[in-house]
Design a protein around this motif. Structure first.
Motif, PDB file in Angstrom:
ATOM      1  N   ALA A 174      -0.148   2.696  -5.816  1.00  0.00           N
ATOM      2  CA  ALA A 174      -0.880   1.436  -5.746  1.00  0.00           C
ATOM      3  C   ALA A 174       0.012   0.323  -5.214  1.00  0.00           C
ATOM      4  CB  ALA A 174      -1.421   1.071  -7.128  1.00  0.00           C
ATOM      5  N   ILE A 175       1.281   0.323  -5.629  1.00  0.00           N
ATOM      6  CA  ILE A 175       2.201  -0.706  -5.162  1.00  0.00           C
ATOM      7  C   ILE A 175       2.397  -0.604  -3.649  1.00  0.00           C
ATOM      8  CG2 ILE A 175       4.558  -1.561  -5.337  1.00  0.00           C
ATOM      9  CD1 ILE A 175       2.779  -2.155  -7.756  1.00  0.00           C
ATOM     10  N   GLU A 176       2.520   0.604  -3.144  1.00  0.00           N
ATOM     11  CA  GLU A 176       2.695   0.781  -1.717  1.00  0.00           C
ATOM     12  C   GLU A 176       1.421   0.416  -0.954  1.00  0.00           C
ATOM     13  OE1 GLU A 176       4.657   4.057   1.330  1.00  0.00           O
ATOM     14  OE2 GLU A 176       4.613   4.391  -0.838  1.00  0.00           O
ATOM     15  N   ALA A 177       0.258   0.600  -1.582  1.00  0.00           N
ATOM     16  CA  ALA A 177      -1.002   0.193  -0.948  1.00  0.00           C
ATOM     17  C   ALA A 177      -1.034  -1.310  -0.722  1.00  0.00           C
ATOM     18  CB  ALA A 177      -2.185   0.634  -1.804  1.00  0.00           C
ATOM     19  N   LEU A 178      -0.474  -2.064  -1.661  1.00  0.00           N
ATOM     20  CA  LEU A 178      -0.422  -3.522  -1.507  1.00  0.00           C
ATOM     21  C   LEU A 178       0.462  -3.916  -0.334  1.00  0.00           C
ATOM     22  CD1 LEU A 178      -0.117  -4.617  -5.255  1.00  0.00           C
ATOM     23  CD2 LEU A 178      -2.141  -4.722  -3.801  1.00  0.00           C
ATOM     24  N   ALA A 179       1.495  -3.128  -0.085  1.00  0.00           N
ATOM     25  CA  ALA A 179       2.390  -3.441   1.036  1.00  0.00           C
ATOM     26  C   ALA A 179       1.694  -3.264   2.372  1.00  0.00           C
ATOM     27  CB  ALA A 179       3.641  -2.550   0.962  1.00  0.00           C
ATOM     28  N   LEU A 180       0.764  -2.332   2.445  1.00  0.00           N
ATOM     29  CA  LEU A 180       0.082  -2.042   3.704  1.00  0.00           C
ATOM     30  C   LEU A 180      -1.232  -2.798   3.856  1.00  0.00           C
ATOM     31  CD1 LEU A 180       0.700   1.809   3.879  1.00  0.00           C
ATOM     32  CD2 LEU A 180       2.070  -0.046   4.852  1.00  0.00           C
ATOM     33  N   GLY A 181      -1.715  -3.425   2.787  1.00  0.00           N
ATOM     34  CA  GLY A 181      -2.951  -4.203   2.839  1.00  0.00           C
ATOM     35  C   GLY A 181      -2.706  -5.640   2.427  1.00  0.00           C
ATOM     36  N   CYS A 182      -3.765  -6.379   2.142  1.00  0.00           N
ATOM     37  CA  CYS A 182      -3.686  -7.774   1.675  1.00  0.00           C
ATOM     38  C   CYS A 182      -2.715  -8.587   2.533  1.00  0.00           C
ATOM     39  CB  CYS A 182      -3.269  -7.834   0.212  1.00  0.00           C
ATOM     40  SG  CYS A 182      -4.446  -7.094  -0.932  1.00  0.00           S
ATOM     41  N   PRO A 183      -3.064  -8.894   3.781  1.00  0.00           N
ATOM     42  CA  PRO A 183      -2.125  -9.581   4.681  1.00  0.00           C
ATOM     43  C   PRO A 183      -1.728 -10.980   4.238  1.00  0.00           C
ATOM     44  CG  PRO A 183      -4.336  -9.504   5.630  1.00  0.00           C
ATOM     45  CD  PRO A 183      -4.359  -8.617   4.429  1.00  0.00           C
ATOM     46  N   ASN A 184      -2.547 -11.638   3.397  1.00  0.00           N
ATOM     47  CA  ASN A 184      -2.257 -13.013   2.957  1.00  0.00           C
ATOM     48  C   ASN A 184      -1.615 -13.076   1.580  1.00  0.00           C
ATOM     49  OD1 ASN A 184      -3.372 -14.483   5.233  1.00  0.00           O
ATOM     50  ND2 ASN A 184      -5.367 -13.757   4.542  1.00  0.00           N
ATOM     51  N   LEU A 185      -1.239 -11.941   1.018  1.00  0.00           N
ATOM     52  CA  LEU A 185      -0.673 -11.903  -0.327  1.00  0.00           C
ATOM     53  C   LEU A 185       0.682 -12.607  -0.356  1.00  0.00           C
ATOM     54  CD1 LEU A 185      -1.564 -10.661  -3.044  1.00  0.00           C
ATOM     55  CD2 LEU A 185      -0.102  -8.705  -2.533  1.00  0.00           C
ATOM     56  N   VAL A 186       0.849 -13.520  -1.324  1.00  0.00           N
ATOM     57  CA  VAL A 186       2.117 -14.254  -1.449  1.00  0.00           C
ATOM     58  C   VAL A 186       2.805 -14.025  -2.797  1.00  0.00           C
ATOM     59  CG1 VAL A 186       1.456 -16.052   0.176  1.00  0.00           C
ATOM     60  CG2 VAL A 186       0.900 -16.334  -2.239  1.00  0.00           C
ATOM     61  N   LYS A 187       2.035 -13.673  -3.840  1.00  0.00           N
ATOM     62  CA  LYS A 187       2.628 -13.476  -5.159  1.00  0.00           C
ATOM     63  C   LYS A 187       1.994 -12.278  -5.849  1.00  0.00           C
ATOM     64  CE  LYS A 187       3.920 -18.280  -6.068  1.00  0.00           C
ATOM     65  NZ  LYS A 187       3.792 -19.432  -7.003  1.00  0.00           N
ATOM     66  N   VAL A 188       2.819 -11.441  -6.454  1.00  0.00           N
ATOM     67  CA  VAL A 188       2.344 -10.284  -7.210  1.00  0.00           C
ATOM     68  C   VAL A 188       3.090 -10.241  -8.536  1.00  0.00           C
ATOM     69  CG1 VAL A 188       2.224  -7.773  -7.327  1.00  0.00           C
ATOM     70  CG2 VAL A 188       1.744  -8.924  -5.177  1.00  0.00           C
ATOM     71  N   LYS A 189       2.351  -9.973  -9.607  1.00  0.00           N
ATOM     72  CA  LYS A 189       2.951  -9.821 -10.933  1.00  0.00           C
ATOM     73  C   LYS A 189       2.502  -8.488 -11.521  1.00  0.00           C
ATOM     74  CE  LYS A 189       3.727 -12.275 -15.267  1.00  0.00           C
ATOM     75  NZ  LYS A 189       3.480 -13.543 -15.987  1.00  0.00           N
ATOM     76  N   VAL A 190       3.456  -7.664 -11.920  1.00  0.00           N
ATOM     77  CA  VAL A 190       3.164  -6.342 -12.481  1.00  0.00           C
ATOM     78  C   VAL A 190       3.822  -6.255 -13.849  1.00  0.00           C
ATOM     79  CG1 VAL A 190       3.346  -3.857 -12.174  1.00  0.00           C
ATOM     80  CG2 VAL A 190       3.089  -5.339 -10.178  1.00  0.00           C
ATOM     81  N   LYS A 191       3.010  -6.016 -14.883  1.00  0.00           N
ATOM     82  CA  LYS A 191       3.531  -5.950 -16.257  1.00  0.00           C
ATOM     83  C   LYS A 191       2.914  -4.759 -16.987  1.00  0.00           C
ATOM     84  CE  LYS A 191       4.258  -9.589 -18.672  1.00  0.00           C
ATOM     85  NZ  LYS A 191       4.062 -10.817 -19.488  1.00  0.00           N
ATOM     86  N   LYS A 192       3.738  -4.085 -17.753  1.00  0.00           N
ATOM     87  CA  LYS A 192       3.279  -3.038 -18.683  1.00  0.00           C
ATOM     88  C   LYS A 192       2.527  -1.907 -17.982  1.00  0.00           C
ATOM     89  CE  LYS A 192       2.587  -6.571 -22.224  1.00  0.00           C
ATOM     90  NZ  LYS A 192       1.605  -7.173 -23.130  1.00  0.00           N
ATOM     91  N   CYS A 193       2.822  -1.665 -16.753  1.00  0.00           N
ATOM     92  CA  CYS A 193       2.221  -0.542 -16.026  1.00  0.00           C
ATOM     93  C   CYS A 193       3.250   0.586 -15.999  1.00  0.00           C
ATOM     94  CB  CYS A 193       1.817  -0.975 -14.616  1.00  0.00           C
ATOM     95  SG  CYS A 193       0.569  -2.290 -14.592  1.00  0.00           S
ATOM     96  N   LYS A 194       3.079   1.579 -16.850  1.00  0.00           N
ATOM     97  CA  LYS A 194       4.098   2.600 -17.068  1.00  0.00           C
ATOM     98  C   LYS A 194       4.379   3.429 -15.826  1.00  0.00           C
ATOM     99  CE  LYS A 194       3.003   3.000 -21.989  1.00  0.00           C
ATOM    100  NZ  LYS A 194       2.567   3.902 -23.084  1.00  0.00           N
ATOM    101  N   GLY A 195       3.381   3.582 -14.950  1.00  0.00           N
ATOM    102  CA  GLY A 195       3.578   4.419 -13.785  1.00  0.00           C
ATOM    103  C   GLY A 195       4.320   3.755 -12.642  1.00  0.00           C
ATOM    104  N   VAL A 196       4.589   2.452 -12.766  1.00  0.00           N
ATOM    105  CA  VAL A 196       5.267   1.722 -11.703  1.00  0.00           C
ATOM    106  C   VAL A 196       6.765   1.698 -11.980  1.00  0.00           C
ATOM    107  CG1 VAL A 196       5.463  -0.485 -10.504  1.00  0.00           C
ATOM    108  CG2 VAL A 196       3.226   0.308 -11.297  1.00  0.00           C
ATOM    109  N   THR A 197       7.564   2.019 -10.971  1.00  0.00           N
ATOM    110  CA  THR A 197       9.013   2.062 -11.137  1.00  0.00           C
ATOM    111  C   THR A 197       9.675   0.957 -10.322  1.00  0.00           C
ATOM    112  OG1 THR A 197       9.376   3.536  -9.250  1.00  0.00           O
ATOM    113  CG2 THR A 197       8.843   4.560 -11.373  1.00  0.00           C
ATOM    114  N   SER A 198      10.945   0.761 -10.590  1.00  0.00           N
ATOM    115  CA  SER A 198      11.701  -0.245  -9.853  1.00  0.00           C
ATOM    116  C   SER A 198      11.827   0.131  -8.378  1.00  0.00           C
ATOM    117  CB  SER A 198      13.090  -0.414 -10.474  1.00  0.00           C
ATOM    118  OG  SER A 198      13.788   0.820 -10.484  1.00  0.00           O
ATOM    119  N   GLU A 199      11.858   1.438  -8.096  1.00  0.00           N
ATOM    120  CA  GLU A 199      11.933   1.865  -6.707  1.00  0.00           C
ATOM    121  C   GLU A 199      10.676   1.465  -5.939  1.00  0.00           C
ATOM    122  OE1 GLU A 199      12.618   3.705  -9.246  1.00  0.00           O
ATOM    123  OE2 GLU A 199      14.601   4.615  -9.014  1.00  0.00           O
ATOM    124  N   GLY A 200       9.512   1.610  -6.586  1.00  0.00           N
ATOM    125  CA  GLY A 200       8.264   1.232  -5.935  1.00  0.00           C
ATOM    126  C   GLY A 200       8.186  -0.258  -5.660  1.00  0.00           C
TER     127      GLY A 200
END
Length: 512
Positions: free
Chosen positions: A393-419
């Motif tokens: 999902a994190i990589e999907a945000l990188a390839l979509g949402c062209p106007n995205l300026v801020k993202v906050k990710v909390k308590k999502c166990k499947g997301v890693t620092s590498e992502g």
């Protein structure tokens, strides 16, 4: 004690400049030092003071007598500790600060507050007062409010909390302050029965905002809410009584209402149906009202086509779900801000969405985020908290949402620092806040899209990311992303594809 006049003076040598000595001036007597600040007009000096914070301005006013005078004459905002000891200093304080337009009087619960006489003295010396805030002034009675209102008729904003005067004191204010536009009442102690009611009085045509919080008998304000036909903002929070009847009476005659906040009230779909008659509503908060269901939200969606902001917190009994949200997605094309504890059918229909918070729902996974990334091209701020997503999902945000300026990710166990690091590298200007582990409970309405929390979220720019102390996990699923993204982005998500999470947060603060 509050800000009182001071006779302390400080040397001005730091502002005095003497000519530099030179060989040609040896033996020549140098005249007295010159104060170059004397050339600054009082008006310019006052403008400079306006740019200083409170502590710097207070210190600057002690530099010299002139600065002390200019500061007092140009001070427009004043906050005082309203203990009884200040009464003898009121004349000297408001002789110095004779241009105050915004006044705050606060007293803690363990101290004796100012009384009616002190409030009368203040009103005589501050006839041009436009804003007043009273907190914990328990010695002020209805008589004091009457005398104050008679002298300060230009008041446009009034706020009080934890005071002892009741409905009569508020009526005196509304009777004399014909320019009053904003009224905030919180924990008014003597409004606890139906013996006295609050009426709009002379302020009926000027009042535009009413905020009622934690009142024992909120129905005392029913005539005020119903008869103010110019009302634009209504916020009712934790006020006892049946509010359906009040909303029914108000909704049938108010065409200006645009902002409604209902929190922890005895209100049902009847009240929401009445709100839907106010077709100009663009901001609606339905927070922890267990009797509100999909039926009420559908009614709002069908009639309030201008809705731009919607905050919903179903609390432990969540009776608003996919059906109501589907109606919003179809009927409210201008929706820009949504806070909800379950997501469905939003990405495909609300393509103008700019801010979005997804919180505490196991039904939101990689496929849903991929659809949002592909469809919501106007999205600027996104908060994902406690959802079943991964680095895909994190990589999907990188390839979509062209106007995205801020993202906050909390308590999502499947997301890693590498992502997260991968996201930062591919969107160099994106600000990312990542918190791998946190122990507090999930909160659907307390999300902070784009905000930074001290010690938790750290802004990321230029492809560099710093994360919390959570464990680092290998992102093996990243290799599968490119094969799946095309399928996820092409899906047309429908409400039946989601299942409601069994967990809902208990917090009610909205910070999108």
């Amino acid at each position: 004690m509050g800000q009182s006049s001071s006779t302390t003076s400080y040397p001005t040598s730091q502002f005095l400049i003497s000519p530099e000595p030179s060989d040609s001036t040896d033996g020549i007597k140098i005249g007295p030092l010159r104060d170059y600040t004397e050339g600054i007009p009082d008006e310019c000096l006052a403008s400079i003071f306006q740019l200083l914070n409170a502590s710097d301005r207070k210190r600057s006013s002690h530099v010299c007598k002139r600065w002390f005078r200019v500061d007092g004459q140009s001070r427009r905002r004043l906050s005082l500790n309203a203990q009884s000891e200040i009464i003898s200093h009121v004349p000297s304080i408001f002789t110095r600060f004779d241009s105050v337009a915004k006044l705050s009087l606060r007293c803690d619960r363990r101290s004796l507050s100012i009384n009616d006489d002190a409030l009368l003295m203040i009103s005589i010396r501050c006839e041009g007062l436009t804003r007043l805030k009273l907190r914990g002034c328990r010695e002020v009675t209805e008589v004091g409010m009457d005398n104050f209102a008679k002298n300060c008729k230009n008041l446009t904003k009034f706020s009080c909390g934890s005071c002892n005067f009741g409905a009569i004191g508020i009526n005196m204010l509304l009777k004399h302050c014909i320019k009053l536009e904003e009224l905030t009442i919180k924990r008014l102690r003597n409004v606890n029965n139906g013996n006295d009611v609050v009426v709009p009085g002379a302020a009926a045509l000027s009042l535009k905002s009413i905020c009622l919080k934690e009142l024992g008998y909120g129905q005392s304000f029913e005539p005020l809410v119903v008869e103010c036909k110019m009302l634009k903002t209504l916020k009712v929070i934790r006020c006892a009584g049946d509010w359906d009847n009040v909303l029914v009476k108000m909704g049938s005659g108010n065409t200006f209402l645009s902002d409604v906040h209902l929190e922890r009230l005895q209100v049902s779909d009847i009240g929401l149906g009445a709100i839907s008659k106010c077709v100009n509503i663009d901001s609606l908060h339905i927070v922890k009202n267990p009797e509100c269901t999909n039926l009420g939200l559908v009614s709002v969606a069908e009639n309030c086509k201008k809705l731009r902001k919607l905050h919903i917190d179903g609390w432990k009994i969540n009776r608003i779900g996919d059906e109501g949200l589907m109606a919003v997605s179809k009927q409210c094309p201008d929706l820009q801000e949504l806070v909800f504890d379950c997501m469905a059918a939003i990405a495909a229909n609300c393509q103008r969405l700019e801010r979005l918070a997804l919180c505490g729902s196991a039904a939101i996974g990689d496929a849903e985020i991929a659809c949002i990334a592909a469809k919501c091209v106007e999205l600027k701020k996104l908060c994902i908290k406690g959802c079943a997503i991964s680095d895909i999902a994190i990589e999907a945000l990188a390839l979509g949402c062209p106007n995205l300026v801020k993202v906050k990710v909390k308590k999502c166990k499947g997301v890693t620092s590498e992502g997260v690091d991968w996201l930062a590298r591919h969107k160099g200007s994106l600000i990312v806040s990542f918190d791998a582990i946190e122990s507090e409970g999930l909160d659907a309405s307390g999300s902070d899209v784009g905000g930074q929390e001290s010690g938790v979220g750290i802004p990321v720019t230029g492809g560099n990311v710093v994360v919390g102390d959570g464990p680092s996990v290998s992102s093996g699923r990243l290799a599968l992303f490119r094969a799946k993204l095309g399928l996820f982005a092409s899906r047309n998500l429908v409400p039946c594809a989601f299942h409601r999470s069994s967990y809902h947060g208990d917090n009610s603060k909205n910070n999108l």
